[in-house]
Scaffold this motif. Structure first.
Motif, short mmCIF file in Angstrom:
data_model
loop_
_atom_site.label_atom_id
_atom_site.label_comp_id
_atom_site.label_asym_id
_atom_site.label_seq_id
_atom_site.Cartn_x
_atom_site.Cartn_y
_atom_site.Cartn_z
N ILE A 49 0.84 -1.21 0.00
CA ILE A 49 0.00 0.00 0.00
C ILE A 49 0.88 1.26 0.00
O ILE A 49 0.66 2.20 -0.78
CB ILE A 49 -0.95 -0.01 1.22
CG1 ILE A 49 -2.00 -1.11 1.03
CG2 ILE A 49 -1.61 1.36 1.41
CD1 ILE A 49 -2.87 -1.37 2.25
N LYS A 50 1.91 1.23 0.85
CA LYS A 50 2.80 2.39 0.96
C LYS A 50 3.46 2.69 -0.38
O LYS A 50 3.51 3.84 -0.82
CB LYS A 50 3.86 2.08 2.03
CG LYS A 50 4.94 3.11 2.22
CD LYS A 50 4.56 4.13 3.28
CE LYS A 50 5.73 5.01 3.71
NZ LYS A 50 6.08 6.03 2.71
N ILE B 188 1.82 6.64 -6.96
CA ILE B 188 0.76 7.56 -7.39
C ILE B 188 1.18 9.02 -7.21
O ILE B 188 0.90 9.88 -8.05
CB ILE B 188 -0.55 7.22 -6.63
CG1 ILE B 188 -1.15 5.95 -7.25
CG2 ILE B 188 -1.54 8.38 -6.67
CD1 ILE B 188 -2.36 5.40 -6.55
N LYS B 189 1.90 9.30 -6.11
CA LYS B 189 2.42 10.66 -5.90
C LYS B 189 3.28 11.11 -7.06
O LYS B 189 3.13 12.21 -7.59
CB LYS B 189 3.28 10.69 -4.63
CG LYS B 189 2.54 11.16 -3.39
CD LYS B 189 3.55 11.38 -2.25
CE LYS B 189 3.15 10.57 -1.04
NZ LYS B 189 4.20 10.50 -0.02
N PHE C 245 -7.67 0.60 -2.49
CA PHE C 245 -7.40 0.52 -3.93
C PHE C 245 -8.51 -0.21 -4.70
O PHE C 245 -8.26 -0.81 -5.73
CB PHE C 245 -6.03 -0.11 -4.19
CG PHE C 245 -4.91 0.85 -3.94
CD1 PHE C 245 -4.51 1.74 -4.92
CD2 PHE C 245 -4.29 0.91 -2.69
CE1 PHE C 245 -3.49 2.65 -4.69
CE2 PHE C 245 -3.27 1.81 -2.45
CZ PHE C 245 -2.87 2.69 -3.45
N ARG D 158 2.52 1.77 -3.38
CA ARG D 158 1.52 2.20 -4.35
C ARG D 158 1.23 3.70 -4.18
O ARG D 158 1.09 4.45 -5.17
CB ARG D 158 0.21 1.44 -4.13
CG ARG D 158 0.24 0.01 -4.64
CD ARG D 158 -0.88 -0.79 -4.01
NE ARG D 158 -1.11 -2.00 -4.76
CZ ARG D 158 -2.06 -2.16 -5.70
NH1 ARG D 158 -2.91 -1.19 -5.96
NH2 ARG D 158 -2.16 -3.29 -6.35
N GLU D 159 1.14 4.13 -2.92
CA GLU D 159 0.88 5.55 -2.67
C GLU D 159 2.04 6.42 -3.19
O GLU D 159 1.82 7.50 -3.76
CB GLU D 159 0.64 5.78 -1.17
CG GLU D 159 -0.72 5.21 -0.74
CD GLU D 159 -0.89 5.09 0.78
OE1 GLU D 159 -2.02 4.79 1.21
OE2 GLU D 159 0.11 5.27 1.51
N GLU D 160 3.27 5.92 -2.99
CA GLU D 160 4.44 6.66 -3.48
C GLU D 160 4.42 6.76 -5.00
O GLU D 160 4.71 7.81 -5.58
CB GLU D 160 5.74 5.98 -3.02
CG GLU D 160 5.97 6.02 -1.52
CD GLU D 160 6.14 7.44 -1.00
OE1 GLU D 160 6.80 8.27 -1.68
OE2 GLU D 160 5.57 7.75 0.07
#
Lengths: 401, 401
Positions: free
Chosen positions: B33-34, B40-41, B163, B36-38
Motif C-alpha cells: 500500500i505504501k 501515485i504521488k 485501492f 503504491r501511494e508513493e
C-alpha cells in the motif's frame, strides 16, 4: 472393584476434549483443566488427601496404616487429535483402585493416585515434564521455561490453569515405595499374538535430534533442474533413508515426525527444511550408533545435493529397567487371575521411566487394537480394560500384604 | 532518460518492505500500500491520468496524440522474503519512460504504466489475479473469493487497502495496442552465457496439482518399522521422484514447493502429507504427459507404502507466444544500441501472459546474478538495469513512430 463404575467414569470423563478428529486435551488447556477438576471432585468425595506440586502433578493419597506408599499413576493430557485411552486409562483405573480400597476399609500402605502434567510433550517439549520435575530429573528453570507454539511458557500455563502447587509436595520428598502404571500397549503385539496382558521389563531409550537442510530458494520455473539446491529434495532423501536404515536394524525404531518447509510456496524452490528424527532402542549404545550413522547419511545427502546440513541434539532418555520384585508380583497376579501374559519392552516413554529414580516400578499393558495410538482410532475393548484393572488391583493387594 | 533518477527512485522505493531476510511486500499489505501511494504521488506530479480498476490495478496514462496506447507494466508485490528486483524493476523502469517521454513533449501513442495487483500468488493463490481480472481471463467472483492464510478474502483486502477501483477501468475495455514488460530473468542463463538482454519468445505453461498421501498416525516407538503406514515416507519418495523425473526430461521443470505434515509431532508417525507439484513446459502436451506420469508414480508409491493417495488439479496456465512484430522491434532496439541479446523462453509466469489476450506483447529480460530469485539474494546490477531500461525506451520510441 466395580466394573460398571470404572467404565462409566472412564467413558464419561475421556469424552472431555473429544472432537470428531480425536481428543484435544493438550496439557493444561481448557479440557485438561476441566478433567482435572472432575478428578479432584471424585477424589474429594471419597476422602482422599489431595496435593499439587510445583509441576501441577495431582497427588491424591488414601492414608493407610503404614507410612509406605503404593503409588498408581499416569496422565490425562493428550496429543492433538489423540486417542481416548493413552494415559487416561491408567489414571481412571487407579481411581477405581482407590475407590474399592476405601470401600474395603483401611489398607496397610497408603495408596496414592498421580496425574502427571504434560506427559505427552505435545504442548510443551520434551515429554514427561511433570514426572521429570517431581523426581528431580529436570530442574525447575528448565521445566518452567518450556514454551508452546504460541510462545506461552509452561510456568505461565500452569499459573493460569490454577494448578500451581508447592515444591514441598514433590514425590522426591516423599518417595513412594512402589509405583505402578497401567497403560495401553500402543503397539500391535499383544493383540496379534493373543495375550491379555503385557508385562514390560523396562522402557526403550530415545534420542531426538533436529536436522536442518539448507539450500537456495528461487522461482520454481526459471531454475534448470540440474542447477537447483532444493532443501526439500535433500530432506526427502533423508526421511526415506531413516526409515530404510531402521528397517534393516533389529530392535531399533526411527521416525521423522516433524518436518517444516521454508518458504513453503508452490512456486518457490524450498530453501530450508527442518525436521526431527526420533531414534529408540532398549540399548543405549545402539541409539548412539544409529544417530552417528544417520548424521553421516544426512551429510552425504547434503554433499550430493549441494546443501548445507546442521544437526542439534534435542533430548535423550536412557533405557530403564523395571523392578524385578514388582515384575514378579505382576506375573503372579496374572497367574492367579488366569490371564495370559507376555514379557516385553515398552517402546513408548512413560512417567514410569522417571519414577524408577525414586520407586520400585512396574507397568502393566493391555492390547491396543491394530496397535494404533496417538490417533482418534486408538481403541482397547472394555473387556481388555477390565482385565488390566483386575491385574492392577491384584498387584496392589499383593504388594499391600 | 535520466539514469540517476531511475536508480534513485528504484532503490529508495524497493526498500519499502525490506527486512534482513528479504522483501515482505505481499500483495495489498501495508508495504505494498505504501509503495503504491508513493508511485501515485510521482505519477500525479508529472501529470499522468491515474485510474484504478476493480482488481486494484493502477493504470497511469500519459496522453498522446493518438487513441492507441503503448502499455508498460509489471508488479510491485513480492513473495514473503523475496527479492528487490522481481516485478519492481519493470514498474520503475516504465515510470522513467513516462517521465522522459513527458520531458520530450507529446508522443504519438498514449504511454500507459500498469502496476498489476497480486502477481505473485504468494498472498492470494493463484498468481496473476490482477492481470487475470483486467483481461477477462478470471471472473470477478473467483478473484474476489481467493483467501489468504489468515482467511481474508481478496475483496476484503482490496477494500481495506483503499485501492478498490471501477470495473469500467479494466484494460479489456480499452485495450492497449502494445504491452511491454521489462523483467529480471530469474534464471542463470544470460549471466552464464554473457548476454546483456534476453528476448523471450513466450512463456512456459504450468499446471499445479495438490497431492495428498494418507497413512496411519501412531506413537513413534511402539509401531514396528515394517508395520508402519507413514505418509511422510510416501511423500518423501514422491518428492525425490518428481525431481528425478523432471531431470530426465528435456525442457521440463517440476517443483514440490509446499509440503505440510499432520500431526507434525516429533513422536507421532505422520498420518497425512499434503504437497503441491508445479510442472512447467513450453509445450502443453508435455505438461499433461508429465502430470499423468507423476500421478502414476504417486499411486505406485502409495501402493508400496500401503497409503492412500488423492490428487487435485489446482490451476493451469497455457504456454503463450509473444507478438512477432514486438519481438522483432526489441531485436532491432538491441542491435541499434549495440547490446548482446539471446532469444529464450520465460519459465516464470508474468502478467504479460494474460496481456496477450488483449494486446501485442513482448518482454525484455536482463541477467539475474546466479539465477536467484524469490529470495533476498536476488540481484541485478545497476548497469544491467540501465541496459534494460535503454532497450525499453528505444522499443517505445520505435513503436511510437
Amino acid at each position: 472393584m466395580d466394573p460398571e463404575r470404572f467404565l462409566t467414569t472412564f467413558h464419561s470423563l475421556t469424552d472431555i476434549g473429544w472432537t470428531i478428529n480425536g481428543v484435544m486435551r493438550l496439557a493444561l488447556n481448557e479440557y485438561d483443566i476441566k478433567v482435572r477438576e472432575e478428578l479432584i471432585k471424585i477424589l474429594s468425595s471419597i476422602g482422599v488427601d489431595i496435593k499439587v506440586d510445583d509441576a501441577g502433578n495431582i497427588i491424591g493419597e488414601l492414608r493407610g496404616k503404614l507410612d509406605d506408599t503404593i503409588a498408581i499413576g499416569s496422565h490425562m493430557d493428550s496429543v492433538p487429535y489423540g486417542g481416548k485411552y493413552d494415559g487416561f486409562y491408567g489414571v481412571i483405573a487407579g481411581l477405581e483402585v482407590l475407590r474399592s480400597t476405601k470401600e474395603r476399609g483401611i489398607s496397610n500402605h497408603s495408596i496414592t493416585l498421580i496425574d502427571f502434567t504434560n506427559e505427552e510433550g505435545a504442548r510443551f517439549q520434551p515429554s514427561l515434564l511433570g514426572s521429570g520435575l517431581t523426581t528431580g530429573v529436570f530442574d525447575k528453570n528448565y521445566v518452567y521455561s518450556r514454551r508452546d507454539k504460541d510462545n506461552m511458557s509452561f510456568e505461565e500455563a500452569l499459573r493460569t490453569s490454577g494448578f500451581m502447587g508447592d515444591e514441598s509436595n514433590r514425590l522426591m520428598y516423599r518417595k513412594p515405595k512402589y509405583y505402578l502404571e497401567l497403560h495401553i500397549e500402543q503397539g500391535p503385539v499383544l493383540e496379534e499374538e493373543g495375550y491379555q496382558i503385557g508385562i514390560p521389563l523396562g522402557i526403550a531409550g530415545l534420542s531426538v535430534y533436529e536436522i536442518t537442510f539448507k539450500g537456495q530458494s528461487s522461482q520454481a520455473g526459471p531454475t534448470p533442474m540440474d542447477r537447483r539446491r532444493d532443501a526439500l529434495v535433500g530432506a526427502s532423501k533423508f526421511v526415506t533413508s531413516v526409515r530404510d536404515y531402521a528397517k534393516r536394524q533389529e530392535n531399533l525404531r526411527a521416525t521423522v515426525g516433524i518436518l517444516n518447509v521454508k518458504p513453503n510456496i508452490y512456486n518457490a524452490i524450498p530453501r530450508e527444511v527442518r525436521l526431527t528424527v526420533d531414534v529408540r532402542s532398549i540399548e543405549r549404545n545402539r541409539i548412539d550408533q544409529a544417530i552417528n550413522e544417520l548424521v553421516d547419511i544426512a551429510k552425504r545427502i547434503a554433499d550430493d545435493e549441494r546443501l548445507e546440513v546442521e544437526y542439534r541434539h534435542l533430548w535423550t532418555a536412557n533405557p530403564v529397567n523395571f523392578s524385578e520384585e514388582v515384575i514378579s508380583i505382576i506375573e503372579r497376579a496374572c497367574k492367579e487371575l488366569g490371564m495370559t501374559y507376555k514379557f516385553m519392552y515398552s517402546w513408548a516413554g512413560h512417567d514410569a521411566q522417571y519414577m524408577t529414580k525414586i520407586s520400585k516400578v512396574g507397568m502393566i499393558f493391555i492390547p491396543s487394537h491394530l496397535g494404533i495410538s496417538h490417533a482418534k482410532e486408538e481403541f482397547s475393548s472394555d473387556e481388555d480394560m477390565l482385565n488390566g484393572l483386575r491385574v492392577l488391583e491384584k498387584v496392589v493387594k499383593l504388594l499391600d500384604r
